[in-house]
Design a protein around this motif. Structure first.
Motif, PDB file in Angstrom:
ATOM      1  N   PHE A   1     139.282  23.558  57.380  1.00  0.00           N
ATOM      2  CA  PHE A   1     138.396  22.635  58.089  1.00  0.00           C
ATOM      3  C   PHE A   1     137.802  21.650  57.093  1.00  0.00           C
ATOM      4  N   ILE A   2     137.317  20.536  57.633  1.00  0.00           N
ATOM      5  CA  ILE A   2     136.744  19.474  56.806  1.00  0.00           C
ATOM      6  C   ILE A   2     135.362  19.119  57.341  1.00  0.00           C
ATOM      7  N   VAL A   3     134.403  19.024  56.437  1.00  0.00           N
ATOM      8  CA  VAL A   3     133.039  18.622  56.785  1.00  0.00           C
ATOM      9  C   VAL A   3     132.852  17.161  56.389  1.00  0.00           C
ATOM     10  N   TYR A   4     132.376  16.355  57.339  1.00  0.00           N
ATOM     11  CA  TYR A   4     132.168  14.924  57.100  1.00  0.00           C
ATOM     12  C   TYR A   4     130.678  14.602  57.089  1.00  0.00           C
ATOM     13  N   ASP A   5     130.232  13.941  56.024  1.00  0.00           N
ATOM     14  CA  ASP A   5     128.853  13.494  55.865  1.00  0.00           C
ATOM     15  C   ASP A   5     128.876  11.965  55.770  1.00  0.00           C
TER      16      ASP A   5
ATOM     17  N   PRO B   1     132.998  10.698  50.092  1.00  0.00           N
ATOM     18  CA  PRO B   1     132.927   9.665  51.138  1.00  0.00           C
ATOM     19  C   PRO B   1     133.947   9.910  52.234  1.00  0.00           C
ATOM     20  N   VAL B   2     133.751   9.243  53.355  1.00  0.00           N
ATOM     21  CA  VAL B   2     134.608   9.429  54.527  1.00  0.00           C
ATOM     22  C   VAL B   2     135.352   8.130  54.812  1.00  0.00           C
ATOM     23  N   TYR B   3     136.677   8.200  54.771  1.00  0.00           N
ATOM     24  CA  TYR B   3     137.511   7.037  55.065  1.00  0.00           C
ATOM     25  C   TYR B   3     137.953   7.037  56.530  1.00  0.00           C
ATOM     26  N   TYR B   4     138.004   8.229  57.123  1.00  0.00           N
ATOM     27  CA  TYR B   4     138.451   8.346  58.512  1.00  0.00           C
ATOM     28  C   TYR B   4     137.417   7.766  59.463  1.00  0.00           C
ATOM     29  N   ASN B   5     137.877   6.857  60.316  1.00  0.00           N
ATOM     30  CA  ASN B   5     137.055   6.310  61.387  1.00  0.00           C
ATOM     31  C   ASN B   5     137.924   6.299  62.628  1.00  0.00           C
ATOM     32  N   MET B   6     137.555   7.084  63.631  1.00  0.00           N
ATOM     33  CA  MET B   6     138.452   7.293  64.767  1.00  0.00           C
ATOM     34  C   MET B   6     138.707   6.025  65.563  1.00  0.00           C
TER      35      MET B   6
ATOM     36  N   GLY C   1     135.959  13.291  53.173  1.00  0.00           N
ATOM     37  CA  GLY C   1     135.273  14.516  53.552  1.00  0.00           C
ATOM     38  C   GLY C   1     135.584  15.654  52.592  1.00  0.00           C
ATOM     39  N   ASP C   2     134.974  16.811  52.863  1.00  0.00           N
ATOM     40  CA  ASP C   2     135.115  17.977  51.989  1.00  0.00           C
ATOM     41  C   ASP C   2     135.845  19.095  52.709  1.00  0.00           C
ATOM     42  N   GLY C   3     136.992  19.488  52.164  1.00  0.00           N
ATOM     43  CA  GLY C   3     137.798  20.526  52.781  1.00  0.00           C
ATOM     44  C   GLY C   3     137.443  21.912  52.275  1.00  0.00           C
TER      45      GLY C   3
ATOM     46  N   ASP D   1     128.319  13.950  60.158  1.00  0.00           N
ATOM     47  CA  ASP D   1     129.130  13.068  60.994  1.00  0.00           C
ATOM     48  C   ASP D   1     130.080  13.865  61.878  1.00  0.00           C
ATOM     49  N   GLY D   2     130.436  15.072  61.447  1.00  0.00           N
ATOM     50  CA  GLY D   2     131.320  15.906  62.250  1.00  0.00           C
ATOM     51  C   GLY D   2     132.099  16.889  61.390  1.00  0.00           C
TER      52      GLY D   2
END
Length: 284
Positions: free
Chosen positions: A126-130, A184-189, A212-214, A276-277
């Motif tokens: 799983f990945i935690v997004y901040d 940092p988070v590059y994914y933007n849905m 994110g952090d896996g 963020d999710g």
């Protein structure tokens, strides 16, 4: 070096532009003001466009807020932690987040996948997004909100990953090991979509393609002193059967076993981790 403040201090692009224009009038260096406020402008723009729809069904985002008790002005809606991932890239953090307190009952949020189980598969599970972002030309220096990550089958007994802080500069990513809310988070849905498989693809060493952090369940540590109800039996059960509940806690609310006191908190942040999710690799 850009100013080290989190993007959560502003809630709209209008306010960002107001601050920018006002500061430019007070300073002879418009370029300097622009450099300082660029992360805020990027984040505000990202907040406007995301999310525009329901999360993609092929991205296994945590869907249920089990418990959340913080009340940070402008960022107190826990649904922001389950409505999709709205990253703003390397130099800015999303404003579509739920902010935790630094300490106390509001420093923790528990999420689930609506009764489904996150499986233990090969690699990160799983990945935690901040909403962390880089704050200097040095790739290791970030404005971040380190968080403690724990998982559970029953929402009572949790196991974690025995995070370790090595000391020194709290903005150096290498000082924090096995924490969430660092990268940092590059994914933007909406504006930068990825497939679920792509999100779990490694690039640039410890970084994931979507940021994110896996976390890998095979690395659960039953000797983590912050997990008093975890033992080898429970850790192995989660490794074998997966987990249903994920707990995220601002690091400053947990003890650093190396010092006996709380983990340090980066200066300039008036609240805790910004969620963020969370995305799972596989569910059952």
């Amino acid at each position: 070096m850009q100013k080290r403040f989190k993007t959560k201090i502003l809630s709209s692009l209008v306010f960002v532009l107001f601050v920018f224009l006002t500061s430019c009038k007070k300073s002879s260096s418009g370029e300097e003001n622009l450099a300082a406020l660029l992360p805020l402008i990027i984040a505000a723009e990202a907040a406007i466009v995301c999310p525009k729809s329901l999360p993609p069904t092929d991205i296994y985002i945590a869907t249920t807020v089990v418990s959340a008790n913080s009340n940070i002005s402008g960022f107190s809606d826990p649904k922001k932690a389950i409505n999709g991932i709205c990253g703003a890239g390397e130099l800015a953090g999303s404003l579509d987040v739920y902010a935790l307190d630094i300490t106390g009952t509001g420093a923790t949020i528990v999420l689930s996948w609506g009764g489904k189980t996150v499986k233990n598969v090969s690699g990160d599970d799983f990945i935690v997004y901040d909403n962390s972002f880089r704050v200097s030309d040095e790739s290791n220096t970030y404005a971040m909100d380190p968080s403690i990550i724990q998982v559970s089958i029953d929402n009572t007994n949790f196991c974690g990953f025995n995070p370790s802080y090595t000391g020194g500069n709290v903005n150096l990513m290498n000082s924090w090991n096995r924490f969430g809310s660092l990268r940092p988070v590059y994914y933007n849905m909406t504006t930068k979509p990825f497939t679920n498989s792509e999100l779990f693809t490694k690039t640039n060493g410890s970084f994931l393609l979507g940021g994110g952090d896996g976390f890998d369940l095979d690395l659960l540590d039953p000797n983590d002193p912050n997990d008093i109800n975890c033992d080898t039996t429970l850790a192995n059960t989660i490794k074998t059967n997966g987990f249903k509940f994920l707990k995220i806690t601002s690091a400053a609310d947990m003890n650093n076993p190396n010092t006996g006191s709380k983990f340090p908190w980066p200066p300039g942040s008036y609240n805790g981790s910004d969620i963020d999710g969370v995305v799972a690799r596989e569910l059952q």
